[in-house]
Write a protein that holds these residues in place. Structure first.
Motif, PDB file in Angstrom:
ATOM      1  N   PRO A   1       0.824  -1.227   0.000  1.00  0.00           N
ATOM      2  CA  PRO A   1       0.000   0.000   0.000  1.00  0.00           C
ATOM      3  C   PRO A   1       0.851   1.267   0.000  1.00  0.00           C
ATOM      4  O   PRO A   1       0.499   2.262  -0.653  1.00  0.00           O
ATOM      5  CB  PRO A   1      -0.817  -0.126   1.290  1.00  0.00           C
ATOM      6  N   ALA A   2       1.966   1.231   0.745  1.00  0.00           N
ATOM      7  CA  ALA A   2       2.866   2.389   0.762  1.00  0.00           C
ATOM      8  C   ALA A   2       3.455   2.631  -0.619  1.00  0.00           C
ATOM      9  O   ALA A   2       3.599   3.785  -1.059  1.00  0.00           O
ATOM     10  CB  ALA A   2       3.976   2.175   1.788  1.00  0.00           C
ATOM     11  N   ALA A   3       3.786   1.545  -1.339  1.00  0.00           N
ATOM     12  CA  ALA A   3       4.327   1.681  -2.688  1.00  0.00           C
ATOM     13  C   ALA A   3       3.306   2.305  -3.628  1.00  0.00           C
ATOM     14  O   ALA A   3       3.653   3.119  -4.493  1.00  0.00           O
ATOM     15  CB  ALA A   3       4.761   0.312  -3.202  1.00  0.00           C
ATOM     16  N   PHE A   4       2.040   1.932  -3.471  1.00  0.00           N
ATOM     17  CA  PHE A   4       0.984   2.525  -4.310  1.00  0.00           C
ATOM     18  C   PHE A   4       0.898   4.028  -4.064  1.00  0.00           C
ATOM     19  O   PHE A   4       0.803   4.819  -5.021  1.00  0.00           O
ATOM     20  CB  PHE A   4      -0.357   1.869  -4.009  1.00  0.00           C
ATOM     21  N   VAL A   5       0.932   4.428  -2.806  1.00  0.00           N
ATOM     22  CA  VAL A   5       0.852   5.852  -2.466  1.00  0.00           C
ATOM     23  C   VAL A   5       2.054   6.599  -3.043  1.00  0.00           C
ATOM     24  O   VAL A   5       1.914   7.684  -3.620  1.00  0.00           O
ATOM     25  CB  VAL A   5       0.779   6.035  -0.937  1.00  0.00           C
ATOM     26  N   VAL A   6       3.245   6.015  -2.900  1.00  0.00           N
ATOM     27  CA  VAL A   6       4.458   6.652  -3.434  1.00  0.00           C
ATOM     28  C   VAL A   6       4.336   6.824  -4.944  1.00  0.00           C
ATOM     29  O   VAL A   6       4.642   7.888  -5.494  1.00  0.00           O
ATOM     30  CB  VAL A   6       5.707   5.819  -3.084  1.00  0.00           C
ATOM     31  N   GLY A   7       3.899   5.776  -5.641  1.00  0.00           N
ATOM     32  CA  GLY A   7       3.749   5.868  -7.088  1.00  0.00           C
ATOM     33  C   GLY A   7       2.698   6.885  -7.503  1.00  0.00           C
ATOM     34  O   GLY A   7       2.893   7.639  -8.460  1.00  0.00           O
ATOM     35  N   TYR A   8       1.583   6.916  -6.780  1.00  0.00           N
ATOM     36  CA  TYR A   8       0.494   7.843  -7.096  1.00  0.00           C
ATOM     37  C   TYR A   8       0.948   9.293  -6.922  1.00  0.00           C
ATOM     38  O   TYR A   8       0.694  10.145  -7.779  1.00  0.00           O
ATOM     39  CB  TYR A   8      -0.703   7.549  -6.211  1.00  0.00           C
TER      40      TYR A   8
ATOM     41  N   LEU B   1       0.241   1.337  -9.737  1.00  0.00           N
ATOM     42  CA  LEU B   1       0.148  -0.121  -9.699  1.00  0.00           C
ATOM     43  C   LEU B   1       1.470  -0.754 -10.122  1.00  0.00           C
ATOM     44  O   LEU B   1       1.877  -1.792  -9.575  1.00  0.00           O
ATOM     45  CB  LEU B   1      -0.977  -0.590 -10.623  1.00  0.00           C
ATOM     46  N   GLY B   2       2.138  -0.129 -11.072  1.00  0.00           N
ATOM     47  CA  GLY B   2       3.467  -0.605 -11.457  1.00  0.00           C
ATOM     48  C   GLY B   2       4.440  -0.549 -10.297  1.00  0.00           C
ATOM     49  O   GLY B   2       5.284  -1.437 -10.123  1.00  0.00           O
ATOM     50  N   MET B   3       4.324   0.482  -9.481  1.00  0.00           N
ATOM     51  CA  MET B   3       5.194   0.595  -8.310  1.00  0.00           C
ATOM     52  C   MET B   3       4.879  -0.501  -7.293  1.00  0.00           C
ATOM     53  O   MET B   3       5.786  -1.012  -6.611  1.00  0.00           O
ATOM     54  CB  MET B   3       5.022   1.973  -7.675  1.00  0.00           C
ATOM     55  N   VAL B   4       3.618  -0.879  -7.187  1.00  0.00           N
ATOM     56  CA  VAL B   4       3.237  -1.982  -6.298  1.00  0.00           C
ATOM     57  C   VAL B   4       3.892  -3.284  -6.752  1.00  0.00           C
ATOM     58  O   VAL B   4       4.424  -4.049  -5.929  1.00  0.00           O
ATOM     59  CB  VAL B   4       1.704  -2.144  -6.270  1.00  0.00           C
ATOM     60  N   LEU B   5       3.887  -3.543  -8.042  1.00  0.00           N
ATOM     61  CA  LEU B   5       4.513  -4.760  -8.561  1.00  0.00           C
ATOM     62  C   LEU B   5       6.023  -4.724  -8.366  1.00  0.00           C
ATOM     63  O   LEU B   5       6.650  -5.760  -8.102  1.00  0.00           O
ATOM     64  CB  LEU B   5       4.170  -4.936 -10.040  1.00  0.00           C
ATOM     65  N   ALA B   6       6.618  -3.551  -8.493  1.00  0.00           N
ATOM     66  CA  ALA B   6       8.056  -3.429  -8.220  1.00  0.00           C
ATOM     67  C   ALA B   6       8.357  -3.784  -6.773  1.00  0.00           C
ATOM     68  O   ALA B   6       9.316  -4.515  -6.480  1.00  0.00           O
ATOM     69  CB  ALA B   6       8.526  -2.002  -8.530  1.00  0.00           C
TER      70      ALA B   6
END
Length: 291
Positions: free
Chosen positions: A68-75, A197-202
């Motif tokens: 979830p943190a990765a999603f926020v960072v990417g967004y 979402l790409g950041m979440v997969l990363a």
């Protein structure tokens, strides 16, 4: 030996495929070639390391915190850094160049933060580091777990994109970004979601890699380059192509390391990449099979 190499190759390829799927979303839908992608993979690996060694939180539970943190960072990153480039490219037509330059700088920023925070030494931790017998071959449990996670996450993503209304909108933006607004699709919003979402997969790939590989703060460029190779081999924006190319790359690297020479794995990777470029410049699945 053959079965062990085959299973190990599939495990490695599954992780590669999941990581590459994230870059496929960012490049195929958001039109952002994120050269800092690998740094976020490694940053997530360090997050899993810290959570496990300092707080006793397993990587599986750690995913519930990190993703979830990765999603926020990417967004947020897309809104603050990428969206102005997208708007400016409407006038200059130079989104690819601007994105490459911006993310190239971001790569060094993230890498520098990791070097200062974690140092330059290789890092690892022991999690489910025991063998599991599969048809007479002993495979590390942490590798098998990483493979299962890659299949589950990658399969879930593919089903969402293929079977849901939101997924249809995402695919519409990937195939025809100019025509998507004509049917009421907010292209900028979808691009931002795809980037996040790409950041979440990363992050998911980084956590899985940390379970069975050593890593350091300078390894991000290796994963970024391999993900880029897989994206180009599979076809721009094609998730199925990224899956096949990732598995192929993992198998080639494993068999070369096992039967020829570990030092030739990178050479074999680029040889396969060049062969695909010469044979099918648009990728294994071409433009017609985009996700």
């Amino acid at each position: 030996m053959l079965l062990t190499a085959l299973i190990s190759g599939l495990v490695l390829g599954g992780t590669y495929a999941l990581v590459a799927m994230g870059l496929t979303l960012q490049y195929g839908i958001s039109r952002i070639m994120n050269l800092a992608y690998g740094e976020f993979v490694i940053f997530a690996a360090f997050c899993a390391f810290v959570l496990f060694t300092a707080y006793g939180i397993s990587p599986l539970v750690g995913m519930l915190l990190v993703l979830p943190a990765a999603f926020v960072v990417g967004y947020v990153l897309y809104g603050v850094m990428m969206q102005p480039l997208v708007k400016r490219s409407g006038k200059t037509g130079a989104l690819d160049v601007d994105a490459i330059l911006a993310t190239f700088g971001l790569m060094f920023v993230v890498q520098g933060v990791m070097l200062v925070t974690f140092g330059a030494n290789y890092t690892s931790y022991s999690y489910m580091n025991f063998g599991v017998n599969i048809l007479g071959a002993s495979i590390a449990a942490n590798r098998l777990l990483a493979f299962v996670l890659a299949v589950v996450i990658g399969g879930a993503l593919y089903m969402v994109l293929a079977r849901t209304r939101w997924g249809t909108a995402i695919r519409a933006v990937a195939v025809a970004p100019e025509a998507a607004p004509l049917v009421g699709i907010n292209v900028n919003h979808m691009a931002r979601l795809a980037f996040a979402l790409g950041m979440v997969l990363a992050a998911a790939g980084g956590i899985m890699i940390s379970m069975y590989q050593t890593f350091n703060a300078s390894m991000g460029v290796v994963f970024a380059m391999k993900a880029l190779i897989i994206v180009i081999m599979g076809g721009q924006g094609n998730l199925l192509g990224a899956l096949v190319a990732g598995l192929m790359l993992g198998l080639v690297e494993t068999f070369v390391a096992t039967y020829i020479d570990p030092g030739l794995t990178l050479a074999a990777t680029y040889a396969i990449f060049l062969a695909v470029l010469l044979w099918r410049p648009s990728g294994l699945f071409g433009k017609g099979g985009r996700a």
